[in-house]
Design a protein around this motif. Sequence first.
Motif, PDB file in Angstrom:
ATOM      1  N   ASN A 185      -6.823  12.813  17.063  1.00 19.83           N
ATOM      2  CA  ASN A 185      -6.148  11.560  16.715  1.00 19.83           C
ATOM      3  C   ASN A 185      -6.224  11.304  15.214  1.00 19.83           C
ATOM      4  O   ASN A 185      -5.710  10.314  14.719  1.00 19.83           O
ATOM      5  N   ASP A 211     -14.607  11.124  24.851  1.00 15.19           N
ATOM      6  CA  ASP A 211     -15.781  10.788  24.038  1.00 15.19           C
ATOM      7  C   ASP A 211     -15.740   9.368  23.486  1.00 15.19           C
ATOM      8  O   ASP A 211     -16.763   8.682  23.447  1.00 15.19           O
ATOM      9  N   THR A 212     -14.562   8.915  23.082  1.00 13.63           N
ATOM     10  CA  THR A 212     -14.446   7.529  22.628  1.00 13.63           C
ATOM     11  C   THR A 212     -14.869   6.592  23.757  1.00 13.63           C
ATOM     12  O   THR A 212     -15.590   5.615  23.538  1.00 13.63           O
TER      13      THR A 212
END
Length: 500
Positions: free
Chosen positions: A277, A172-173
């Motif tokens: 994260n 997604d990042t």
Amino acid sequence: MRPEDFPHDIQPHLVPEPQGRLIYRCLGCGGEFGIEKLLYICPDCRSVLLLYDSAFDRLKETPGKVWRRIFDYRRMLNMPALNGIYRYHELIGPVMPIDSIVWLGEGHTPVVEASAYLQERAGARFFFKNDGQNPSASFKDRGMASALSYINYLLKYGDVDEILAVCASTGDTSAAAALYASYLYPRVKSAVLLPHKRVTPQQLSQPLGSGAMVFEIPGVFDDCMKVVEQLSENYNVALLNSKNAWRILGQESYSYEVAQFFEYDMKNRVIIVPVGNAGNITALMSGFLKFLDIGVIEDLPIIIGVQSVHANPVYQYYLEEDPERRHFEAVHVSPSVAQAAMIGNPVSMPRVIRLADQYNRMAGDRKVFVVEVSEQEIMDWHLIANRHGHVSCTHGGECLAGMVTAVKQGLIDSSHSVVLDSTAHALKFSNFQEMYFENRFPEEYGVVPKSELINAPMLVRPEDLDEVPESGKPLAGKSLDRFINRVSEEIAHRLELKKV
Ligand code: F0G
């Protein structure tokens, strides 16, 4: 509404001027550094950084009541730069001139209350905030809007000509980074590093479609992260992972939006987020702390992070009740349906430790918790949520499973209302739904489908029909009538319909 039509006392605050003094502060040695250059770690001790406004106290001169009116009136302002996360400009990027802000439609995602049936079944009053309705279909757009607005600002006003942006990602990042970078093409180009076969086909298609250079690396996210860290420390690239503190600032908008949704009344509220994260939970705490500090809210909500048993380093850390004896250790991850959070060594862990401590102190009680859920619970609750009107990804399912666990543990009771972060759109992770429905989960996930949750398409092809339509060969006349009649009969029979 036009600026001149707003109440006179609000007009001077509607469109903010650049203000404040942002600095990077090191969470290890406390060192402070200017923002003229992009920094990801402390040049002295290599710890992670956060951005602080060293002139923050000026914001306290405006009463909380006035801030609320400013943010509420800004909703009616028709100015793209302030339509997204920069509605909260003074907190998110006070130094940013309006003309540098990049807005691609992110922020202000819907908060949808679960149906009475689902609330009853799950055992608490709750809402999903659908962050999958951001432009690249995940919450990452919030942080990316902030990071790329800052890069845009450097390109416009700094002595930077072009930028190659890089990130490691569970999917997604990279989608968000590639999207926002492509908007600033040709001065910004992007490269993304993905763990080979550990992102979904939809996630992989996103940076490819945005024209990024896509590298697939053997191993898991933690391995990719080490490679981009090496790249960002040794080469001239801009790191777009949440290690980049600008990302955290942008993601704080989630807290501000939740508070605004509830008319700034955060008493007895609970926010639940998946933790990978750990950038998101960091931003959540930081956002609510800032709103409390300037008097916009009077209570801090409870925050619950959720991790899968297959990727649970933050949960493990907080298992130890005595803060003095806690010790962080990275874990080896196993395959998880909450695949985007399949991270064993979260980069933001030092930020979480620092902020959770501060959060609990400010709340006067423990208000940050981490719970653990099984892969089976994540999958089952993900499917149950979507059977009742939601578009939650597996990580939203993880939040719901976490809520059910927290109810059992007594962290949540009938006085609470809960917001679950569906961090991405269901469609990004539909392959896990498919694996469940088709009963083909590899053993390592430990997921066994429940028959009542399985769904599959039914082919209707009556045996007695000689002719059926085919692509390029439509039926007509009698054969078309026969086809329509027989197929309708068959469907009516399967649905047990009664003739009218
Ligand atoms: N949910 C989704 C959909 C995610 O993509 C991520 C993280 C998380 C939850 C966990 O959030 O990392 O802030 O704790 N995805 C990152 C990525 C790591 O590369 O896309 P976190």
